[in-house]
Design an enzyme around this catalytic site. Structure first.
Site, PDB file in Angstrom:
ATOM      1  N   ASN A  33     -11.631  44.248  79.795  1.00  0.00           N
ATOM      2  CA  ASN A  33     -12.976  44.761  79.491  1.00  0.00           C
ATOM      3  C   ASN A  33     -13.415  45.922  80.392  1.00  0.00           C
ATOM      4  O   ASN A  33     -14.601  46.230  80.512  1.00  0.00           O
ATOM      5  CB  ASN A  33     -14.002  43.621  79.452  1.00  0.00           C
ATOM      6  N   TYR A  49     -13.544  37.314  93.137  1.00  0.00           N
ATOM      7  CA  TYR A  49     -13.773  36.428  91.989  1.00  0.00           C
ATOM      8  C   TYR A  49     -13.822  34.953  92.387  1.00  0.00           C
ATOM      9  O   TYR A  49     -13.557  34.084  91.548  1.00  0.00           O
ATOM     10  CB  TYR A  49     -12.700  36.676  90.925  1.00  0.00           C
ATOM     11  N   HIS A  94     -16.312  46.438  85.929  1.00  0.00           N
ATOM     12  CA  HIS A  94     -17.054  45.359  86.595  1.00  0.00           C
ATOM     13  C   HIS A  94     -18.363  45.919  87.135  1.00  0.00           C
ATOM     14  O   HIS A  94     -18.405  47.047  87.616  1.00  0.00           O
ATOM     15  CB  HIS A  94     -16.245  44.793  87.775  1.00  0.00           C
ATOM     16  N   GLU A 133     -20.424  41.980  97.323  1.00  0.00           N
ATOM     17  CA  GLU A 133     -19.336  42.791  96.775  1.00  0.00           C
ATOM     18  C   GLU A 133     -19.254  44.171  97.446  1.00  0.00           C
ATOM     19  O   GLU A 133     -18.151  44.675  97.683  1.00  0.00           O
ATOM     20  CB  GLU A 133     -19.523  42.955  95.260  1.00  0.00           C
ATOM     21  N   LYS A 145     -11.792  49.177  86.158  1.00  0.00           N
ATOM     22  CA  LYS A 145     -10.684  48.221  86.258  1.00  0.00           C
ATOM     23  C   LYS A 145      -9.328  48.851  85.897  1.00  0.00           C
ATOM     24  O   LYS A 145      -9.285  49.946  85.317  1.00  0.00           O
ATOM     25  CB  LYS A 145     -11.000  47.018  85.367  1.00  0.00           C
TER      26      LYS A 145
HETATM   27  P1  IDP Z   1     -18.804  39.935  83.955  1.00  0.00           P
HETATM   28  O1  IDP Z   1     -17.639  40.773  84.411  1.00  0.00           O
HETATM   29  O2  IDP Z   1     -19.463  40.502  82.733  1.00  0.00           O
HETATM   30  O3  IDP Z   1     -19.791  39.642  85.066  1.00  0.00           O
HETATM   31  P2  IDP Z   1     -17.882  37.178  84.254  1.00  0.00           P
HETATM   32  O4  IDP Z   1     -18.241  36.033  83.359  1.00  0.00           O
HETATM   33  O5  IDP Z   1     -18.423  37.199  85.640  1.00  0.00           O
HETATM   34  O6  IDP Z   1     -18.209  38.528  83.465  1.00  0.00           O
HETATM   35  O7  IDP Z   1     -16.287  37.189  84.326  1.00  0.00           O
HETATM   36  C1  IDP Z   1     -15.618  38.037  85.236  1.00  0.00           C
HETATM   37  C2  IDP Z   1     -14.453  38.667  84.547  1.00  0.00           C
HETATM   38  O8  IDP Z   1     -13.485  37.658  84.233  1.00  0.00           O
HETATM   39  C3  IDP Z   1     -14.752  39.328  83.197  1.00  0.00           C
HETATM   40  O9  IDP Z   1     -15.275  40.640  83.329  1.00  0.00           O
HETATM   41  C4  IDP Z   1     -13.384  39.328  82.550  1.00  0.00           C
HETATM   42  O10 IDP Z   1     -12.558  40.362  83.106  1.00  0.00           O
HETATM   43  C5  IDP Z   1     -12.822  37.989  83.026  1.00  0.00           C
HETATM   44  N1  IDP Z   1     -13.059  36.920  82.061  1.00  0.00           N
HETATM   45  C6  IDP Z   1     -14.213  36.227  81.886  1.00  0.00           C
HETATM   46  N2  IDP Z   1     -14.073  35.310  80.909  1.00  0.00           N
HETATM   47  C7  IDP Z   1     -12.800  35.413  80.469  1.00  0.00           C
HETATM   48  C8  IDP Z   1     -12.023  34.738  79.452  1.00  0.00           C
HETATM   49  O11 IDP Z   1     -12.516  33.841  78.749  1.00  0.00           O
HETATM   50  N3  IDP Z   1     -10.734  35.146  79.297  1.00  0.00           N
HETATM   51  C9  IDP Z   1     -10.173  36.132  80.052  1.00  0.00           C
HETATM   52  N4  IDP Z   1     -10.856  36.799  81.009  1.00  0.00           N
HETATM   53  C10 IDP Z   1     -12.150  36.452  81.217  1.00  0.00           C
HETATM   54 MG    MG Z   2     -19.664  38.456  86.776  1.00  0.00          MG
END
Ligand code: IDP
Ligand code: MG
Length: 149
Positions: A112, A49, A115, A126, A9
């Site tokens: 984070n 997304y 992805h 994807e 990312k």
């Molecule tokens: P993942 O990436 O581990 O699959 P997902 O729940 O699918 O997690 O969420 C996609 C992405 O959205 C996360 O990796 C993160 O970048 C962002 N995200 C998810 N929840 C939050 C939040 O509560 N605050 C800000 N960003 C979030």
């Molecule tokens: Mg996800």
């Protein structure tokens, strides 16, 4: 064999962590079958997304993923989706296990670093968003017998 889509990312690219992150998947034993750098535009980000549309963090997530270049890659291996996800660590870096990418380099969910697809259908969807079929290589890696029996 399973394939999964990984994105290094924008925060990881800006912080100079491309090599570090790619190396962790490579060392784990997953095989790279496609890899490129690009900047995700808003329509692509919204398609990627789409399942999160309407959630409170959605607009920030679109801004984040489009904010700088990313590296996308397709990894192949036995249980590649699960193996990649546990190499990455939990979505929230504060809760991720030490030794995972998100724990070792991150502190909060909105930054984070990486992805990874979360299931076979998501992975197919994807991979198709980022790669044309001709951009994915089928190749024999000489280390394969030393990684998989
Ligand atoms: P993942 O990436 O581990 O699959 P997902 O729940 O699918 O997690 O969420 C996609 C992405 O959205 C996360 O990796 C993160 O970048 C962002 N995200 C998810 N929840 C939050 C939040 O509560 N605050 C800000 N960003 C979030
Ligand atoms: Mg996800």
């Amino acid at each position: 064999m399973e394939r999964t889509l990984i994105i290094v990312k924008p925060d990881a690219v800006q912080r100079g962590l491309i090599g570090e992150i790619v190396a962790r998947f490579e060392r784990r034993g997953l095989k790279i079958v496609g890899l490129k750098m690009l900047q995700i535009d808003e329509p692509l980000a919204r398609r990627h997304y789409a399942v999160h549309e309407g959630k409170p963090f959605f607009d920030g997530l679109i801004r984040y993923i489009t904010s700088a270049p990313v590296v996308v890659m397709v990894l192949e291996g036995k249980q590649a989706i699960a193996v990649a996800r546990n190499t990455m660590g939990s979505t929230r870096p504060a809760e991720a296990a030490p030794g995972t990418i998100r724990a070792d380099f991150g502190v909060e969910v909105g930054r984070n670093l990486v992805h990874g697809s979360d299931g076979p259908e998501t992975a197919a969807y994807e991979i198709d968003l980022y790669f044309k079929p001709g951009e994915l290589l089928t190749w024999d890696r000489s280390a394969d017998p030393w990684i998989m029996e």
